[in-house]
Design a protein around this motif. Structure first.
Motif, PDB file in Angstrom:
ATOM      1  N   PRO A 182     -18.185  -7.377   8.482  1.00  0.00           N
ATOM      2  CA  PRO A 182     -17.525  -6.458   9.421  1.00  0.00           C
ATOM      3  C   PRO A 182     -17.456  -5.015   8.936  1.00  0.00           C
ATOM      4  O   PRO A 182     -17.273  -4.114   9.741  1.00  0.00           O
ATOM      5  CB  PRO A 182     -16.130  -7.051   9.561  1.00  0.00           C
ATOM      6  N   PHE A 183     -17.605  -4.751   7.651  1.00  0.00           N
ATOM      7  CA  PHE A 183     -17.471  -3.399   7.124  1.00  0.00           C
ATOM      8  C   PHE A 183     -18.817  -2.753   6.832  1.00  0.00           C
ATOM      9  O   PHE A 183     -18.882  -1.742   6.145  1.00  0.00           O
ATOM     10  CB  PHE A 183     -16.615  -3.406   5.853  1.00  0.00           C
ATOM     11  N   ALA A 184     -19.931  -3.333   7.345  1.00  0.00           N
ATOM     12  CA  ALA A 184     -21.264  -2.786   7.103  1.00  0.00           C
ATOM     13  C   ALA A 184     -22.008  -2.640   8.422  1.00  0.00           C
ATOM     14  O   ALA A 184     -21.694  -3.293   9.407  1.00  0.00           O
ATOM     15  CB  ALA A 184     -22.039  -3.711   6.171  1.00  0.00           C
ATOM     16  N   GLY A 185     -22.990  -1.770   8.437  1.00  0.00           N
ATOM     17  CA  GLY A 185     -23.837  -1.623   9.607  1.00  0.00           C
ATOM     18  C   GLY A 185     -23.291  -0.642  10.629  1.00  0.00           C
ATOM     19  O   GLY A 185     -22.286   0.039  10.414  1.00  0.00           O
ATOM     20  N   SER A 186     -23.967  -0.559  11.768  1.00  0.00           N
ATOM     21  CA  SER A 186     -23.574   0.408  12.792  1.00  0.00           C
ATOM     22  C   SER A 186     -22.383  -0.072  13.609  1.00  0.00           C
ATOM     23  O   SER A 186     -21.709   0.730  14.247  1.00  0.00           O
ATOM     24  CB  SER A 186     -24.765   0.688  13.709  1.00  0.00           C
ATOM     25  N   PHE A 187     -22.090  -1.374  13.604  1.00  0.00           N
ATOM     26  CA  PHE A 187     -20.952  -1.927  14.334  1.00  0.00           C
ATOM     27  C   PHE A 187     -19.812  -2.245  13.377  1.00  0.00           C
ATOM     28  O   PHE A 187     -19.126  -3.234  13.532  1.00  0.00           O
ATOM     29  CB  PHE A 187     -21.354  -3.201  15.074  1.00  0.00           C
ATOM     30  N   ARG A 188     -19.616  -1.408  12.389  1.00  0.00           N
ATOM     31  CA  ARG A 188     -18.651  -1.720  11.350  1.00  0.00           C
ATOM     32  C   ARG A 188     -17.231  -1.375  11.749  1.00  0.00           C
ATOM     33  O   ARG A 188     -16.985  -0.551  12.629  1.00  0.00           O
ATOM     34  CB  ARG A 188     -19.009  -0.993  10.067  1.00  0.00           C
ATOM     35  N   VAL A 189     -16.320  -2.012  11.067  1.00  0.00           N
ATOM     36  CA  VAL A 189     -14.896  -1.725  11.192  1.00  0.00           C
ATOM     37  C   VAL A 189     -14.535  -0.874   9.989  1.00  0.00           C
ATOM     38  O   VAL A 189     -14.829  -1.230   8.853  1.00  0.00           O
ATOM     39  CB  VAL A 189     -14.066  -3.032  11.186  1.00  0.00           C
ATOM     40  N   LYS A 190     -13.923   0.259  10.232  1.00  0.00           N
ATOM     41  CA  LYS A 190     -13.553   1.131   9.115  1.00  0.00           C
ATOM     42  C   LYS A 190     -12.369   0.536   8.375  1.00  0.00           C
ATOM     43  O   LYS A 190     -11.471  -0.057   8.963  1.00  0.00           O
ATOM     44  CB  LYS A 190     -13.234   2.525   9.623  1.00  0.00           C
ATOM     45  N   SER A 191     -12.357   0.712   7.069  1.00  0.00           N
ATOM     46  CA  SER A 191     -11.324   0.089   6.246  1.00  0.00           C
ATOM     47  C   SER A 191     -10.086   0.967   6.054  1.00  0.00           C
ATOM     48  O   SER A 191      -9.069   0.489   5.563  1.00  0.00           O
ATOM     49  CB  SER A 191     -11.907  -0.280   4.879  1.00  0.00           C
ATOM     50  N   GLU A 192     -10.136   2.230   6.444  1.00  0.00           N
ATOM     51  CA  GLU A 192      -9.008   3.132   6.206  1.00  0.00           C
ATOM     52  C   GLU A 192      -7.705   2.656   6.852  1.00  0.00           C
ATOM     53  O   GLU A 192      -6.648   2.708   6.210  1.00  0.00           O
ATOM     54  CB  GLU A 192      -9.328   4.557   6.675  1.00  0.00           C
ATOM     55  N   PRO A 193      -7.695   2.198   8.105  1.00  0.00           N
ATOM     56  CA  PRO A 193      -6.418   1.717   8.674  1.00  0.00           C
ATOM     57  C   PRO A 193      -5.835   0.530   7.908  1.00  0.00           C
ATOM     58  O   PRO A 193      -4.624   0.439   7.728  1.00  0.00           O
ATOM     59  CB  PRO A 193      -6.788   1.314  10.100  1.00  0.00           C
ATOM     60  N   PHE A 194      -6.691  -0.363   7.434  1.00  0.00           N
ATOM     61  CA  PHE A 194      -6.207  -1.507   6.665  1.00  0.00           C
ATOM     62  C   PHE A 194      -5.619  -1.067   5.330  1.00  0.00           C
ATOM     63  O   PHE A 194      -4.596  -1.593   4.883  1.00  0.00           O
ATOM     64  CB  PHE A 194      -7.339  -2.503   6.424  1.00  0.00           C
ATOM     65  N   VAL A 195      -6.237  -0.101   4.710  1.00  0.00           N
ATOM     66  CA  VAL A 195      -5.733   0.410   3.435  1.00  0.00           C
ATOM     67  C   VAL A 195      -4.381   1.086   3.636  1.00  0.00           C
ATOM     68  O   VAL A 195      -3.455   0.908   2.844  1.00  0.00           O
ATOM     69  CB  VAL A 195      -6.762   1.383   2.805  1.00  0.00           C
ATOM     70  N   ARG A 196      -4.236   1.864   4.733  1.00  0.00           N
ATOM     71  CA  ARG A 196      -2.952   2.507   5.022  1.00  0.00           C
ATOM     72  C   ARG A 196      -1.837   1.494   5.235  1.00  0.00           C
ATOM     73  O   ARG A 196      -0.728   1.656   4.729  1.00  0.00           O
ATOM     74  CB  ARG A 196      -3.077   3.394   6.260  1.00  0.00           C
ATOM     75  N   LEU A 209      -1.727  -1.595   4.114  1.00  0.00           N
ATOM     76  CA  LEU A 209      -1.461  -2.252   2.835  1.00  0.00           C
ATOM     77  C   LEU A 209      -0.583  -1.385   1.940  1.00  0.00           C
ATOM     78  O   LEU A 209       0.356  -1.881   1.315  1.00  0.00           O
ATOM     79  CB  LEU A 209      -2.771  -2.589   2.132  1.00  0.00           C
ATOM     80  N   ARG A 210      -0.864  -0.082   1.898  1.00  0.00           N
ATOM     81  CA  ARG A 210      -0.022   0.823   1.097  1.00  0.00           C
ATOM     82  C   ARG A 210       1.413   0.855   1.633  1.00  0.00           C
ATOM     83  O   ARG A 210       2.367   0.846   0.864  1.00  0.00           O
ATOM     84  CB  ARG A 210      -0.617   2.226   1.105  1.00  0.00           C
ATOM     85  N   ARG A 211       1.536   0.892   2.952  1.00  0.00           N
ATOM     86  CA  ARG A 211       2.865   0.942   3.559  1.00  0.00           C
ATOM     87  C   ARG A 211       3.650  -0.339   3.281  1.00  0.00           C
ATOM     88  O   ARG A 211       4.841  -0.303   2.967  1.00  0.00           O
ATOM     89  CB  ARG A 211       2.728   1.161   5.068  1.00  0.00           C
ATOM     90  N   VAL A 212       2.999  -1.479   3.393  1.00  0.00           N
ATOM     91  CA  VAL A 212       3.663  -2.754   3.112  1.00  0.00           C
ATOM     92  C   VAL A 212       4.082  -2.814   1.653  1.00  0.00           C
ATOM     93  O   VAL A 212       5.181  -3.280   1.333  1.00  0.00           O
ATOM     94  CB  VAL A 212       2.735  -3.938   3.480  1.00  0.00           C
ATOM     95  N   ASN A 213       3.238  -2.350   0.769  1.00  0.00           N
ATOM     96  CA  ASN A 213       3.586  -2.357  -0.656  1.00  0.00           C
ATOM     97  C   ASN A 213       4.768  -1.448  -0.944  1.00  0.00           C
ATOM     98  O   ASN A 213       5.539  -1.699  -1.869  1.00  0.00           O
ATOM     99  CB  ASN A 213       2.384  -1.950  -1.501  1.00  0.00           C
ATOM    100  N   GLN A 214       4.937  -0.381  -0.171  1.00  0.00           N
ATOM    101  CA  GLN A 214       6.096   0.499  -0.349  1.00  0.00           C
ATOM    102  C   GLN A 214       7.377  -0.161   0.161  1.00  0.00           C
ATOM    103  O   GLN A 214       8.447   0.008  -0.423  1.00  0.00           O
ATOM    104  CB  GLN A 214       5.890   1.814   0.402  1.00  0.00           C
ATOM    105  N   LEU A 215       7.272  -0.905   1.257  1.00  0.00           N
ATOM    106  CA  LEU A 215       8.455  -1.499   1.870  1.00  0.00           C
ATOM    107  C   LEU A 215       8.922  -2.766   1.181  1.00  0.00           C
ATOM    108  O   LEU A 215      10.113  -3.048   1.134  1.00  0.00           O
ATOM    109  CB  LEU A 215       8.191  -1.806   3.345  1.00  0.00           C
ATOM    110  N   VAL A 216       8.000  -3.553   0.662  1.00  0.00           N
ATOM    111  CA  VAL A 216       8.336  -4.829   0.046  1.00  0.00           C
ATOM    112  C   VAL A 216       8.353  -4.651  -1.460  1.00  0.00           C
ATOM    113  O   VAL A 216       7.349  -4.287  -2.056  1.00  0.00           O
ATOM    114  CB  VAL A 216       7.324  -5.923   0.439  1.00  0.00           C
TER     115      VAL A 216
END
Length: 73
Positions: free
Chosen positions: A42-56, A58-65
């Protein structure tokens, strides 16, 4: 190959109809394989899903928990 070979078992008198059915089965099989390939990477090719929203998120959850250290058994 089994699906494509299966189409030759149809007893059709018209060669045109037989070719249309064989082409349709082949096209559907190839499209299915393409979808599987796209879903597997899912994170490769022309039909990829960008990983930046998932990283954001994850960072937010790590701050809250609060992280608790694991205890060895």
């Amino acid at each position: 190959m089994i699906n494509l070979g299966y189409t030759y078992l149809f007893g059709l008198r018209s060669l045109t109809v037989h070719l249309i059915i064989t082409t349709a089965v082949t096209a559907m099989t190839m499209l299915l394989l393409l979808v599987i390939l796209i879903i597997e990477h899912p994170f490769a090719g022309s039909f990829r899903v960008k990983s930046e929203p998932f990283v954001r998120v994850l960072r937010r959850v790590n701050q809250l928990v609060p992280q608790t250290p694991e205890k060895g058994l």
